[in-house]
Design a protein around this motif. Structure first.
Motif, PDB file in Angstrom:
ATOM      1  N   ARG A 220       0.700  -1.353  -0.131  1.00 63.51           N
ATOM      2  CA  ARG A 220      -0.033   0.148   0.037  1.00 63.51           C
ATOM      3  C   ARG A 220       0.893   1.321   0.026  1.00 63.51           C
ATOM      4  NH1 ARG A 220      -5.265  -1.031   3.904  1.00 63.51           N
ATOM      5  NH2 ARG A 220      -6.100  -2.833   2.698  1.00 63.51           N
ATOM      6  N   HIS A 221       0.724   2.083  -1.204  1.00 63.11           N
ATOM      7  CA  HIS A 221       1.427   3.393  -1.283  1.00 63.11           C
ATOM      8  C   HIS A 221       2.649   3.377  -1.524  1.00 63.11           C
ATOM      9  CE1 HIS A 221      -2.107   5.399   0.203  1.00 63.11           C
ATOM     10  NE2 HIS A 221      -2.333   4.731   1.419  1.00 63.11           N
ATOM     11  N   CYS A 222       3.390   2.056  -1.787  1.00 63.21           N
ATOM     12  CA  CYS A 222       4.729   2.132  -2.200  1.00 63.21           C
ATOM     13  C   CYS A 222       5.095   0.834  -2.957  1.00 63.21           C
ATOM     14  CB  CYS A 222       5.515   1.921  -1.030  1.00 63.21           C
ATOM     15  SG  CYS A 222       7.273   1.951  -1.143  1.00 63.21           S
ATOM     16  N   ALA A 223       5.856   1.123  -3.995  1.00 60.07           N
ATOM     17  CA  ALA A 223       6.295  -0.043  -4.926  1.00 60.07           C
ATOM     18  C   ALA A 223       7.751   0.103  -5.181  1.00 60.07           C
ATOM     19  CB  ALA A 223       5.595   0.139  -6.328  1.00 60.07           C
ATOM     20  N   THR A 224       8.568  -0.980  -5.185  1.00 56.19           N
ATOM     21  CA  THR A 224       9.790  -0.958  -5.445  1.00 56.19           C
ATOM     22  C   THR A 224      10.505  -1.585  -6.742  1.00 56.19           C
ATOM     23  OG1 THR A 224      10.041  -1.118  -2.993  1.00 56.19           O
ATOM     24  CG2 THR A 224      12.170  -1.733  -4.323  1.00 56.19           C
ATOM     25  N   SER A 225      11.452  -0.851  -7.481  1.00 55.23           N
ATOM     26  CA  SER A 225      11.848  -1.348  -8.660  1.00 55.23           C
ATOM     27  C   SER A 225      13.580  -1.270  -8.782  1.00 55.23           C
ATOM     28  CB  SER A 225      11.429  -0.588  -9.923  1.00 55.23           C
ATOM     29  OG  SER A 225      12.134  -0.933 -11.107  1.00 55.23           O
ATOM     30  N   HIS A 226      14.163  -2.470  -8.575  1.00 55.04           N
ATOM     31  CA  HIS A 226      15.719  -2.034  -8.543  1.00 55.04           C
ATOM     32  C   HIS A 226      15.969  -1.550  -7.298  1.00 55.04           C
ATOM     33  CE1 HIS A 226      16.025  -4.312 -12.483  1.00 55.04           C
ATOM     34  NE2 HIS A 226      15.545  -3.378 -12.841  1.00 55.04           N
ATOM     35  N   GLY A 227      15.376  -1.324  -6.183  1.00 54.91           N
ATOM     36  CA  GLY A 227      15.752  -0.868  -5.099  1.00 54.91           C
ATOM     37  C   GLY A 227      15.219   0.501  -4.629  1.00 54.91           C
ATOM     38  N   ILE A 228      14.721   0.926  -5.831  1.00 50.54           N
ATOM     39  CA  ILE A 228      14.146   2.366  -5.999  1.00 50.54           C
ATOM     40  C   ILE A 228      12.922   2.455  -5.643  1.00 50.54           C
ATOM     41  CG2 ILE A 228      13.496   4.559  -7.207  1.00 50.54           C
ATOM     42  CD1 ILE A 228      16.263   3.698  -9.129  1.00 50.54           C
ATOM     43  N   LYS A 229      12.326   3.226  -4.672  1.00 51.56           N
ATOM     44  CA  LYS A 229      11.091   3.348  -3.981  1.00 51.56           C
ATOM     45  C   LYS A 229      10.236   4.404  -4.864  1.00 51.56           C
ATOM     46  CE  LYS A 229      12.213   1.901   0.342  1.00 51.56           C
ATOM     47  NZ  LYS A 229      11.459   0.600   0.329  1.00 51.56           N
ATOM     48  N   ILE A 230       8.892   3.835  -5.121  1.00 50.58           N
ATOM     49  CA  ILE A 230       7.898   4.816  -5.880  1.00 50.58           C
ATOM     50  C   ILE A 230       6.613   4.833  -4.926  1.00 50.58           C
ATOM     51  CG2 ILE A 230       6.493   5.100  -7.900  1.00 50.58           C
ATOM     52  CD1 ILE A 230       8.203   3.122  -9.071  1.00 50.58           C
ATOM     53  N   ARG A 231       6.487   5.981  -4.470  1.00 48.03           N
ATOM     54  CA  ARG A 231       5.463   6.189  -3.278  1.00 48.03           C
ATOM     55  C   ARG A 231       4.092   6.589  -4.099  1.00 48.03           C
ATOM     56  NH1 ARG A 231       7.271   4.986   1.316  1.00 48.03           N
ATOM     57  NH2 ARG A 231       9.487   5.277   1.845  1.00 48.03           N
ATOM     58  N   PHE A 232       3.142   6.324  -3.750  1.00 45.98           N
ATOM     59  CA  PHE A 232       1.852   6.789  -4.694  1.00 45.98           C
ATOM     60  C   PHE A 232       0.623   6.812  -3.764  1.00 45.98           C
ATOM     61  CE2 PHE A 232       2.440   2.169  -4.768  1.00 45.98           C
ATOM     62  CZ  PHE A 232       1.226   1.741  -4.331  1.00 45.98           C
ATOM     63  N   GLU A 233      -0.322   7.483  -4.210  1.00 46.52           N
ATOM     64  CA  GLU A 233      -1.787   7.587  -3.598  1.00 46.52           C
ATOM     65  C   GLU A 233      -2.387   6.428  -3.950  1.00 46.52           C
ATOM     66  OE1 GLU A 233      -2.853   9.844  -1.110  1.00 46.52           O
ATOM     67  OE2 GLU A 233      -0.859  10.427  -1.008  1.00 46.52           O
TER      68      GLU A 233
END
Length: 442
Positions: A220-233
Motif C-alpha cells: 500500500r502506497h509504495c512499490a519498489t523497482s531495483h531498490g528504488i521506491k515509488i510512493r503513490f496515492e
C-alpha cells in the motif's frame, strides 16, 4: 511444402516494432506520484492518458514496465478492434438474463466505438481502417450455435447481419466457411504504431513512463523497482497475463500464448483468389479458432490455432525476440492451408507468439482494492478495445472501475489449480477444448 516458411532471422520478427524506439525515462531515484500504473500496454497507457486529460498538471501520473513498451500482448496482437466478451451472446442470455446480457454486450460495442473515436480525435497514426468483423462457422455444429447467436443478437435489437452462400463468398473466398455473422463498425490497426502514439501523447501531457523498471515489491502506497521506491496515492496493476509475476490471481489468471504469422505482400492473383477487402476481418467460431485480416501493404495476418501455456522460458523467448520453434509456425501454417488452400505457396515472412491472460469463464478481473491498489487483468483475447475503454472509465470514476453488477467487476477469477500444476492443468484444458472441436466436426 504448401507455404514458404523462412527459418532464421525472419521467424523472430514481429510487427514493425516502432514501439521499441520509444525510450521513456530512466528510473534513477526515489519518486512520488498520485497515480502509479504498472504495465505499459494499452490498458496502462489508456489509464495514464485519461488521468492526465482529466486532471492535467494537478496530478502526477507514472507508468512503469518491466520491459519495453507493449512487450506483452499489446505489442503482439492482431490489431483487430471488435466486440464480444465471455461467451456467445445466447449463452450470456441463458446465464444472466436478457437485460443483463444486453448491457454486457453493449459495453463491448461501446468500447469499440470509443476506441475508434479516441484514435480519430487524437489523430493517432496507427493505420486504422474501419469496416466489419465476421464470425464464421466451419462445420454444422458451429453453424447451429452461430445461428442461435444471430437470432439472440437480433432479438436484442443489435441488428447483426447473417451471411451464407454467395453472400459470404463475396466477403472471403473460403469454401470451408458455411455461415457468418457481421459486426459492423469494427476496425483494424497497427498495434505497435498505436502504442508509440499513445506513449508519446502521455509524455507530452506531463506523464512519466519508465521502461525496464520491473515492479519487484508492491505494498500500500509504495512499490519498489531495483531498490528504488515509488510512493503513490493509488496504483493499478495493468499487467494482464503477467499478473502472477506480481503475485496477483495465481492459478486464476492463466498466462497463455497464441501465435501469429505475417505473409509477404500478396500478388494481384493471390489477392483475387482470396477475394477479401482490407476493411474486413475474419474470426472462426470454434473453441480453438483462427482469425485473419489484411495489412495496408497487402500482407495476410493469420493467427490463432492451438494456444500453449506461457512458462518462464516461453516469456523469456518472447521478451528477447528469439526465434519461435519451427513446429509452432508449421502448425499455424497447416491451419492456413486448411482454410485458405488457394494461397498455397504464399511466403511467410514473420512469425511470433504473445502472452495473454485468460480465465476459466473468459471474463477479465477488474477489481478495486479497499486500500490503494486496483487491477485490470485477464482480458482473454478481447483486450484491445476493452483496454482503451477501461482507461477512460478508470479516470472518470476516480479508480472505482465501472458498475458493480458487471461479472468482471470482482475480486477473483475462478480458480484452476495450484501454481506448480498450472502448466499441466492449462494444457489439459486446451486439449479438452480441442477434443470438443473435433467432436463437432464428425
Amino acid at each position: 511444402m504448401p507455404y514458404n516458411m523462412m527459418s532464421e532471422s525472419v521467424l523472430n520478427n514481429v510487427w514493425e516494432r516502432r514501439a521499441a524506439s520509444f525510450a521513456g525515462s530512466k528510473l534513477v531515484e526515489n519518486i512520488e506520484c498520485d497515480h502509479l500504473i504498472i504495465g505499459a500496454g494499452f490498458t496502462g497507457l489508456s489509464m495514464a492518458y485519461h488521468l492526465l486529460r482529466r486532471a492535467g498538471s494537478r496530478k502526477k501520473v507514472v507508468v512503469i514496465d518491466a520491459r519495453e513498451l507493449g512487450a506483452g500482448a499489446s505489442g503482439r496482437n492482431s490489431g483487430m478492434l471488435g466486440p464480444g466478451i465471455g461467451a456467445q451472446y445466447y449463452l450470456l442470455e441463458k446465464r444472466y438474463g436478457r437485460l443483463q446480457a444486453k448491457a454486457l454486450f453493449q459495453q463491448t460495442l461501446d468500447a469499440v466505438k470509443y476506441s475508434i473515436g479516441l484514435i480519430e480525435r487524437e489523430n493517432f497514426d496507427c493505420d486504422m481502417v474501419i469496416g466489419s468483423q465476421f464470425k464464421v462457422a466451419t462445420n454444422a455444429a458451429n453453424e447451429k450455435r452461430l445461428r442461435q447467436e444471430a437470432l439472440a443478437l437480433n432479438r436484442a435489437e443489435f441488428n447483426t447481419a447473417m451471411l451464407e452462400g454467395d453472400a459470404l463468398r463475396k466477403i472471403v473466398n473460403a469454401p470451408a466457411y458455411h455461415f457468418g455473422l457481421e459486426y459492423r463498425g469494427t476496425a483494424t490497426i497497427n498495434p505497435a504504431k498505436l502504442l508509440f502514439a499513445m506513449a508519446s501523447k502521455v509524455t507530452s501531457l506531463g506523464g512519466k513512463i519508465y521502461l525496464n523498471a520491473p515492479c519487484q515489491a508492491l505494498q500500500r502506497h509504495c512499490a519498489t523497482s531495483h531498490g528504488i521506491k515509488i510512493r503513490f496515492e493509488r496504483a493499478v496493476a495493468a499487467t494482464n497475463g503477467y499478473a502472477p509475476l506480481l503475485g496477483m490471481q495465481p492459478g486464476r489468471v492463466i498466462p497463455v500464448s497464441t501465435s501469429l504469422l505475417l505473409s509477404a505482400p500478396m500478388s494481384g492473383a493471390q489477392r483475387s483468389a482470396l477475394g477479401m477487402a482490407r476493411q474486413h476481418a475474419i474470426i472462426d467460431s470454434r473453441r480453438i479458432f483462427n482469425y485473419f485480416r489484411l495489412t495496408p501493404d497487402h500482407r495476410l495476418l493469420f493467427g490463432g490455432g492451438v494456444p500453449f501455456y506461457s512458462s518462464a522460458a516461453v516469456m523469456a523467448r518472447q521478451f528477447k525476440h528469439m526465434p519461435e520453434p519451427a513446429a509452432l509456425c508449421e502448425r499455424l501454417s497447416a491451419d492456413l492451408q486448411r482454410y485458405l488452400p488457394q494461397l498455397g505457396g504464399l511466403a511467410i515472412e514473420q512469425f511470433w507468439s504473445g502472452t495473454i491472460g485468460v480465465t476459466l469463464d473468459n471474463f477479465p478481473v477488474v477489481s478495486v482494492d479497499e486500500g490503494t491498489v486496483d487491477a485490470v487483468l485477464g482480458c482473454c483475447g478481447h483486450g484491445l478495445a476493452l483496454s482503451l475503454a477501461y482507461g477512460a472509465i478508470y479516470a472518470e470514476q476516480g479508480g472505482t472501475i465501472m458498475r458493480e453488477d458487471y461479472p468482471w467487476r470482482r475480486t477473483n477469477a475462478p480458480y484452476l489449480s495450484p501454481a506448480p500444476l498450472l502448466p499441466l492443468a492449462s494444457n489439459g484444458y486446451i486439449q479438452f477444448l480441442r477434443w470438443r472441436d473435433r467432436r463437432d466436426e464428425r
